[in-house]
Design an enzyme around this catalytic site. Structure first.
Site, PDB file in Angstrom:
ATOM      1  N   LYS A  97      54.512  67.426  41.665  1.00  0.00           N
ATOM      2  CA  LYS A  97      55.559  66.421  41.895  1.00  0.00           C
ATOM      3  C   LYS A  97      56.163  65.916  40.587  1.00  0.00           C
ATOM      4  CE  LYS A  97      53.829  64.767  46.379  1.00  0.00           C
ATOM      5  NZ  LYS A  97      52.697  65.716  46.500  1.00  0.00           N
ATOM      6  N   SER A 136      50.264  63.307  30.588  1.00  0.00           N
ATOM      7  CA  SER A 136      49.339  63.549  31.695  1.00  0.00           C
ATOM      8  C   SER A 136      47.951  62.998  31.391  1.00  0.00           C
ATOM      9  CB  SER A 136      49.281  65.040  32.011  1.00  0.00           C
ATOM     10  OG  SER A 136      48.466  65.278  33.141  1.00  0.00           O
ATOM     11  N   ARG A 137      47.123  63.771  30.672  1.00  0.00           N
ATOM     12  CA  ARG A 137      45.788  63.336  30.304  1.00  0.00           C
ATOM     13  C   ARG A 137      45.510  63.787  28.868  1.00  0.00           C
ATOM     14  NH1 ARG A 137      46.325  60.384  33.761  1.00  0.00           N
ATOM     15  NH2 ARG A 137      45.113  60.015  35.653  1.00  0.00           N
ATOM     16  N   ASP A 176      51.615  60.105  25.217  1.00  0.00           N
ATOM     17  CA  ASP A 176      51.355  58.847  25.915  1.00  0.00           C
ATOM     18  C   ASP A 176      49.878  58.711  26.250  1.00  0.00           C
ATOM     19  OD1 ASP A 176      52.223  56.388  27.234  1.00  0.00           O
ATOM     20  OD2 ASP A 176      51.742  57.413  29.121  1.00  0.00           O
ATOM     21  N   GLU A 180      40.955  57.875  24.334  1.00  0.00           N
ATOM     22  CA  GLU A 180      41.671  56.603  24.471  1.00  0.00           C
ATOM     23  C   GLU A 180      40.832  55.482  25.078  1.00  0.00           C
ATOM     24  OE1 GLU A 180      44.171  56.669  28.563  1.00  0.00           O
ATOM     25  OE2 GLU A 180      44.795  58.168  27.099  1.00  0.00           O
ATOM     26  N   HIS A 209      49.532  55.033  27.111  1.00  0.00           N
ATOM     27  CA  HIS A 209      49.347  55.379  28.530  1.00  0.00           C
ATOM     28  C   HIS A 209      50.209  54.486  29.430  1.00  0.00           C
ATOM     29  CE1 HIS A 209      46.193  57.521  31.214  1.00  0.00           C
ATOM     30  NE2 HIS A 209      47.304  57.323  31.897  1.00  0.00           N
ATOM     31  N   GLN A 210      51.487  54.439  29.118  1.00  0.00           N
ATOM     32  CA  GLN A 210      52.392  53.563  29.852  1.00  0.00           C
ATOM     33  C   GLN A 210      53.410  54.314  30.694  1.00  0.00           C
ATOM     34  OE1 GLN A 210      54.366  52.101  25.983  1.00  0.00           O
ATOM     35  NE2 GLN A 210      56.063  51.955  27.426  1.00  0.00           N
TER      36      GLN A 210
END
Length: 331
Positions: A153, A232-233, A257, A262, A294-295
């Site tokens: 998606k 993503s990760r 991101d 983290e 991570h926003q």
């Protein structure tokens, strides 16, 4: 029933309280769930967690001993949860399997364009009334090639934006997305995608088989002037290998991101502390690297959907219903 929610951001708190109002009491904490904070949950049947909470075996055992029977994760990812231990402890676990894919896809493009057009450097200069253009030259995206690793998606939404730019579309995934094919995407082996793409964006989940998907060999396969984006990760990229390539002067820009280490850093104010992570400290010094905390998911639309789904997961648990969001069912 009162629910204890860990790792709640200030912007999230009123949305969570409003969603649960009149249904269940919810206590919001800004601290993250870990071995030190797990005892706080004693007496709470349901705890609500975020992706940077620690739900390893010790934490889950502490929760179970304190009476917790359900974990409601406010994210799609669940690599922070030991599902086997949760099942052994007869603890129900649910996640948010879907929220606005546009939030992450649009932010991934924000990172890509920011490093391409040197937006951070330009903004810093103009604040000092330095209006030179030296070092700010970017490239048109139109006509260039984008490689999308993961065309679910979010990857599809990212691809639609790329199509709007007029880019050549390359994809890699375990299954081809018909919508991406209709846009003109060609699915190719990962090595070919990396070698031919001017922009590479990651949109795959973090699984054992995708851990460090972009390793030293993958980075070396990329164009020297490519742009790399990860929304993503963090564990998808071998960050130490990335730093090594950046030190060699490679890549037009890197937008991250997420970061593989983290936890314990992102979502927290560490501005008055010495950062012990040498890799991250080095990473943020590169002028062609942009790191955010991570926003990508953090829009009113996406967060609202996440909270609403989390509420329904709790209601389903209380009613004994099971949905696609359940990772470990109620025993």
């Amino acid at each position: 029933m009162e629910i204890l929610a860990f790792g709640v951001q200030a912007d999230e708190k009123p949305l969570i309280e409003q969603a649960f109002q009149g249904r269940h009491e919810v206590r919001c904490l800004d601290v993250f769930l870990n071995e030190d904070t797990a005892p706080i949950a004693t007496g709470y049947e349901v705890v609500c967690t975020s992706v940077n909470c620690d739900l390893g075996h010790r934490v889950l055992q502490t929760l179970a001993a304190g009476g917790t029977q359900m974990v409601a994760q406010r994210s799609t990812g669940f690599n922070n949860i030991d599902l086997q231990v949760a099942e052994r402890l007869a603890m129900t676990v649910a996640r948010v399997s879907y929220y606005s894919p546009y939030s992450v896809a649009e932010f991934a493009w924000t990172l890509a364009m920011a490093v391409n057009r040197r937006i951070v450097r330009a903004s810093t200069r103009t604040r000092d009334f330095d209006f030179r253009l030296d070092g700010l030259m970017g490239r048109d995206m139109h006509g260039r090639t984008v490689g999308v690793l993961g065309t679910g998606k979010i990857g599809e939404a990212f691809t639609r934006i790329a199509h709007g730019f007029g880019m050549n579309l390359l994809g890699w995934d375990v299954a081809e997305n018909p919508a991406c094919l209709q846009l003109g995407m060609r699915y190719v082996p990962k090595e070919q995608l990396l070698a031919e793409s001017d922009l590479v964006s990651l949109h795959v989940p973090l699984l054992p088989e995708t851990q460090r998907l972009i390793d030293a060999d993958a980075l070396k396969a990329m164009k020297d002037d490519a742009i790399l984006v990860n929304s993503s990760r963090g564990g998808l990229i071998d960050t130490a290998a990335l730093v090594a390539e950046l030190r060699e002067g490679r890549f037009t820009g890197v937008g991250l991101d997420v970061y593989e280490a983290e936890a314990g850093l992102f979502f927290l104010d560490k501005s008055l502390h010495a950062i012990e992570d040498d890799t991250l400290a080095r990473l943020v010094t590169f002028p062609n690297v942009l790191v955010t905390s991570h926003q990508a998911y953090y829009t009113q639309d996406a967060v609202g959907q996440i909270i609403e789904t989390t509420l329904h997961n709790v209601l389903d648990y209380k009613a004994g219903r099971r949905s696609e969001n359940v990772l470990v069912p109620r025993s």
